[in-house]
Design a protein around this motif. Structure first.
Motif, PDB file in Angstrom:
ATOM      1  N   VAL A 108       0.969  -1.280   0.065  1.00 61.01           N
ATOM      2  CA  VAL A 108       0.083   0.006  -0.061  1.00 61.01           C
ATOM      3  C   VAL A 108       0.997   1.299   0.494  1.00 61.01           C
ATOM      4  O   VAL A 108       0.741   2.217  -1.065  1.00 61.01           O
ATOM      5  N   VAL A 109       2.114   0.945   0.870  1.00 57.81           N
ATOM      6  CA  VAL A 109       2.929   2.260   0.805  1.00 57.81           C
ATOM      7  C   VAL A 109       3.328   2.393   0.079  1.00 57.81           C
ATOM      8  O   VAL A 109       4.235   3.231  -0.938  1.00 57.81           O
ATOM      9  N   ARG A 110       3.801   0.984  -1.266  1.00 57.85           N
ATOM     10  CA  ARG A 110       4.639   1.685  -2.118  1.00 57.85           C
ATOM     11  C   ARG A 110       3.747   2.122  -2.942  1.00 57.85           C
ATOM     12  O   ARG A 110       4.526   2.926  -3.939  1.00 57.85           O
ATOM     13  N   GLY A 111       2.525   1.680  -2.876  1.00 59.19           N
ATOM     14  CA  GLY A 111       1.724   2.252  -4.706  1.00 59.19           C
ATOM     15  C   GLY A 111       1.276   3.321  -4.181  1.00 59.19           C
ATOM     16  O   GLY A 111       1.259   3.912  -4.968  1.00 59.19           O
ATOM     17  N   GLU A 112       1.500   4.297  -2.752  1.00 57.51           N
ATOM     18  CA  GLU A 112       1.493   5.540  -2.960  1.00 57.51           C
ATOM     19  C   GLU A 112       2.882   6.462  -3.362  1.00 57.51           C
ATOM     20  O   GLU A 112       2.582   7.254  -2.825  1.00 57.51           O
ATOM     21  N   MET A 113       3.964   5.972  -3.221  1.00 52.76           N
ATOM     22  CA  MET A 113       5.322   7.038  -3.132  1.00 52.76           C
ATOM     23  C   MET A 113       5.657   7.351  -3.957  1.00 52.76           C
ATOM     24  O   MET A 113       5.967   8.446  -4.127  1.00 52.76           O
ATOM     25  N   SER A 114       4.785   7.477  -5.434  1.00 47.60           N
ATOM     26  CA  SER A 114       5.567   7.842  -6.656  1.00 47.60           C
ATOM     27  C   SER A 114       4.190   9.674  -6.343  1.00 47.60           C
ATOM     28  O   SER A 114       4.633  11.062  -7.085  1.00 47.60           O
ATOM     29  N   HIS A 115       3.590   9.566  -5.431  1.00 41.24           N
ATOM     30  CA  HIS A 115       3.012  11.444  -4.738  1.00 41.24           C
ATOM     31  C   HIS A 115       4.224  11.598  -3.866  1.00 41.24           C
ATOM     32  O   HIS A 115       3.902  12.952  -3.116  1.00 41.24           O
ATOM     33  N   LEU A 116       5.465  11.362  -3.429  1.00 47.78           N
ATOM     34  CA  LEU A 116       6.041  11.942  -2.504  1.00 47.78           C
ATOM     35  C   LEU A 116       6.759  13.284  -3.416  1.00 47.78           C
ATOM     36  O   LEU A 116       7.168  13.106  -4.211  1.00 47.78           O
ATOM     37  N   PRO A 117       7.062  14.233  -2.749  1.00 42.96           N
ATOM     38  CA  PRO A 117       7.256  15.356  -2.973  1.00 42.96           C
ATOM     39  C   PRO A 117       9.101  15.244  -4.017  1.00 42.96           C
ATOM     40  O   PRO A 117      10.099  14.347  -3.101  1.00 42.96           O
ATOM     41  N   GLU A 118       9.026  16.194  -4.875  1.00 46.30           N
ATOM     42  CA  GLU A 118       9.717  16.407  -5.538  1.00 46.30           C
ATOM     43  C   GLU A 118      11.456  16.392  -4.572  1.00 46.30           C
ATOM     44  O   GLU A 118      10.925  17.165  -4.032  1.00 46.30           O
ATOM     45  N   GLY A 119      12.882  14.925  -4.166  1.00 47.36           N
ATOM     46  CA  GLY A 119      13.754  15.837  -4.029  1.00 47.36           C
ATOM     47  C   GLY A 119      13.873  15.294  -2.749  1.00 47.36           C
ATOM     48  O   GLY A 119      14.272  15.372  -1.621  1.00 47.36           O
ATOM     49  N   SER A 120      12.344  14.577  -2.485  1.00 38.04           N
ATOM     50  CA  SER A 120      12.753  13.872  -0.786  1.00 38.04           C
ATOM     51  C   SER A 120      12.739  13.018  -0.446  1.00 38.04           C
ATOM     52  O   SER A 120      13.827  12.408  -1.650  1.00 38.04           O
ATOM     53  N   VAL A 121      13.343  12.382   0.523  1.00 34.09           N
ATOM     54  CA  VAL A 121      13.710  11.288   0.834  1.00 34.09           C
ATOM     55  C   VAL A 121      12.990   9.570   1.401  1.00 34.09           C
ATOM     56  O   VAL A 121      11.979  10.463   2.303  1.00 34.09           O
ATOM     57  N   PHE A 122      12.755   9.163   0.833  1.00 34.29           N
ATOM     58  CA  PHE A 122      12.383   7.678   1.796  1.00 34.29           C
ATOM     59  C   PHE A 122      13.270   6.760   2.603  1.00 34.29           C
ATOM     60  O   PHE A 122      13.577   6.047   1.874  1.00 34.29           O
ATOM     61  N   ILE A 123      12.401   6.652   3.654  1.00 35.07           N
ATOM     62  CA  ILE A 123      13.980   6.300   4.452  1.00 35.07           C
ATOM     63  C   ILE A 123      13.093   4.851   5.486  1.00 35.07           C
ATOM     64  O   ILE A 123      12.271   4.573   5.457  1.00 35.07           O
ATOM     65  N   TYR A 124      13.327   3.086   4.262  1.00 38.53           N
ATOM     66  CA  TYR A 124      12.626   1.914   4.463  1.00 38.53           C
ATOM     67  C   TYR A 124      13.635   1.353   5.959  1.00 38.53           C
ATOM     68  O   TYR A 124      14.533   1.300   5.823  1.00 38.53           O
ATOM     69  N   CYS A 125      13.479   1.492   7.263  1.00 42.68           N
ATOM     70  CA  CYS A 125      13.868   0.697   8.721  1.00 42.68           C
ATOM     71  C   CYS A 125      13.411  -0.122   8.498  1.00 42.68           C
ATOM     72  O   CYS A 125      12.070  -0.394   9.282  1.00 42.68           O
ATOM     73  N   GLN A 126      14.124  -1.630   8.994  1.00 41.50           N
ATOM     74  CA  GLN A 126      13.550  -2.624   9.704  1.00 41.50           C
ATOM     75  C   GLN A 126      14.208  -2.115  11.470  1.00 41.50           C
ATOM     76  O   GLN A 126      14.946  -1.685  11.365  1.00 41.50           O
ATOM     77  N   VAL A 127      13.180  -2.500  12.335  1.00 41.49           N
ATOM     78  CA  VAL A 127      13.455  -2.356  14.059  1.00 41.49           C
ATOM     79  C   VAL A 127      14.147  -3.051  14.099  1.00 41.49           C
ATOM     80  O   VAL A 127      14.551  -3.168  15.929  1.00 41.49           O
ATOM     81  N   GLY A 128      13.837  -4.637  13.914  1.00 44.21           N
ATOM     82  CA  GLY A 128      15.345  -5.223  14.507  1.00 44.21           C
ATOM     83  C   GLY A 128      13.695  -6.210  14.524  1.00 44.21           C
ATOM     84  O   GLY A 128      13.026  -6.685  14.404  1.00 44.21           O
ATOM     85  N   GLU A 129      14.279  -7.570  15.564  1.00 48.41           N
ATOM     86  CA  GLU A 129      13.807  -8.818  15.814  1.00 48.41           C
ATOM     87  C   GLU A 129      12.655  -8.453  16.195  1.00 48.41           C
ATOM     88  O   GLU A 129      12.724  -7.220  16.676  1.00 48.41           O
ATOM     89  N   ARG A 130      11.425  -8.996  16.666  1.00 51.40           N
ATOM     90  CA  ARG A 130      10.455  -8.957  17.289  1.00 51.40           C
ATOM     91  C   ARG A 130      10.703  -9.071  18.653  1.00 51.40           C
ATOM     92  O   ARG A 130       9.877  -8.232  19.383  1.00 51.40           O
ATOM     93  N   ALA A 131      11.613  -9.562  20.016  1.00 50.25           N
ATOM     94  CA  ALA A 131      11.685  -9.480  20.896  1.00 50.25           C
ATOM     95  C   ALA A 131      12.585  -8.156  21.281  1.00 50.25           C
ATOM     96  O   ALA A 131      12.098  -7.505  21.904  1.00 50.25           O
ATOM     97  N   TYR A 132      13.442  -7.301  20.670  1.00 48.85           N
ATOM     98  CA  TYR A 132      13.423  -6.542  20.571  1.00 48.85           C
ATOM     99  C   TYR A 132      13.147  -5.400  20.326  1.00 48.85           C
ATOM    100  O   TYR A 132      12.397  -4.590  21.322  1.00 48.85           O
ATOM    101  N   TRP A 133      11.837  -5.784  19.564  1.00 46.05           N
ATOM    102  CA  TRP A 133      11.002  -4.081  18.977  1.00 46.05           C
ATOM    103  C   TRP A 133      10.061  -4.525  20.732  1.00 46.05           C
ATOM    104  O   TRP A 133       9.234  -3.290  20.659  1.00 46.05           O
ATOM    105  N   LYS A 134       9.628  -5.809  21.447  1.00 45.15           N
ATOM    106  CA  LYS A 134       8.478  -5.711  22.031  1.00 45.15           C
ATOM    107  C   LYS A 134       9.001  -4.634  23.567  1.00 45.15           C
ATOM    108  O   LYS A 134       8.972  -5.188  24.203  1.00 45.15           O
ATOM    109  N   ASP A 135      10.497  -4.403  23.304  1.00 45.41           N
ATOM    110  CA  ASP A 135      11.219  -4.215  24.952  1.00 45.41           C
ATOM    111  C   ASP A 135      11.004  -2.232  24.793  1.00 45.41           C
ATOM    112  O   ASP A 135      10.950  -1.989  24.005  1.00 45.41           O
ATOM    113  N   SER A 136      10.420  -2.252  25.739  1.00 42.20           N
ATOM    114  CA  SER A 136       9.932  -1.468  25.480  1.00 42.20           C
ATOM    115  C   SER A 136      10.932   0.224  25.445  1.00 42.20           C
ATOM    116  O   SER A 136      10.274   1.321  26.175  1.00 42.20           O
ATOM    117  N   ASN A 137      12.077  -0.853  26.676  1.00 43.05           N
ATOM    118  CA  ASN A 137      12.781   0.672  26.401  1.00 43.05           C
ATOM    119  C   ASN A 137      14.312   0.402  24.407  1.00 43.05           C
ATOM    120  O   ASN A 137      15.250   0.969  24.635  1.00 43.05           O
TER     121      ASN A 137
END
Length: 123
Positions: A52-81
């Motif tokens: 869905v997000v990739r399908g709308e990327m044609s609407h990104l503003p001229e000269g902008s930056v799209f950063i695709y960030c993987q946040v880590g494994e599930r256990a790391y993500w679940k850590d509130s710290n």
């Protein structure tokens, strides 16, 4: 050729580095659970939202930056710290945000093409 730059990073430090190297640019960041060797994330909503997000990327503003960030494994993500929750105040994945503004879409909001388009096109 794309009118925006796409950067793929993994982890908080790489995300911060990518942002600092692009100071002054319009930055959009998409945060997703890590992908396995087959390219499938542990986060089911992330799997559904990415096309869905990739399908709308044609609407990104001229000269902008799209950063695709993987946040880590599930256990790391679940850590509130983890740095994403502590410093960037992320509450869920997927999250799509316009960096440096309060504008963001969280979890099921990322599945709505109209909301994604609005985030990419509104000042």
């Amino acid at each position: 050729m794309a009118h925006y730059e796409e950067v793929n990073v993994r982890g908080y430090d790489d995300f911060c580095k990518a942002v600092s190297e692009r100071k002054g640019k319009d930055i959009f960041a998409y945060f997703s659970g890590d992908k396995d060797a087959d390219g499938k994330s542990w986060c089911p909503d992330c799997v559904k939202a990415e096309p869905v997000v990739r399908g709308e990327m044609s609407h990104l503003p001229e000269g902008s930056v799209f950063i695709y960030c993987q946040v880590g494994e599930r256990a790391y993500w679940k850590d509130s710290n983890n740095d994403f929750k502590k410093t960037l105040k992320l509450t869920g994945v997927p999250t799509l945000l316009r960096y440096g503004t309060p504008q963001k879409l969280v979890e099921e909001e990322c599945l709505k093409a109209q909301l994604v388009k609005m985030l990419f096109t509104e000042d």
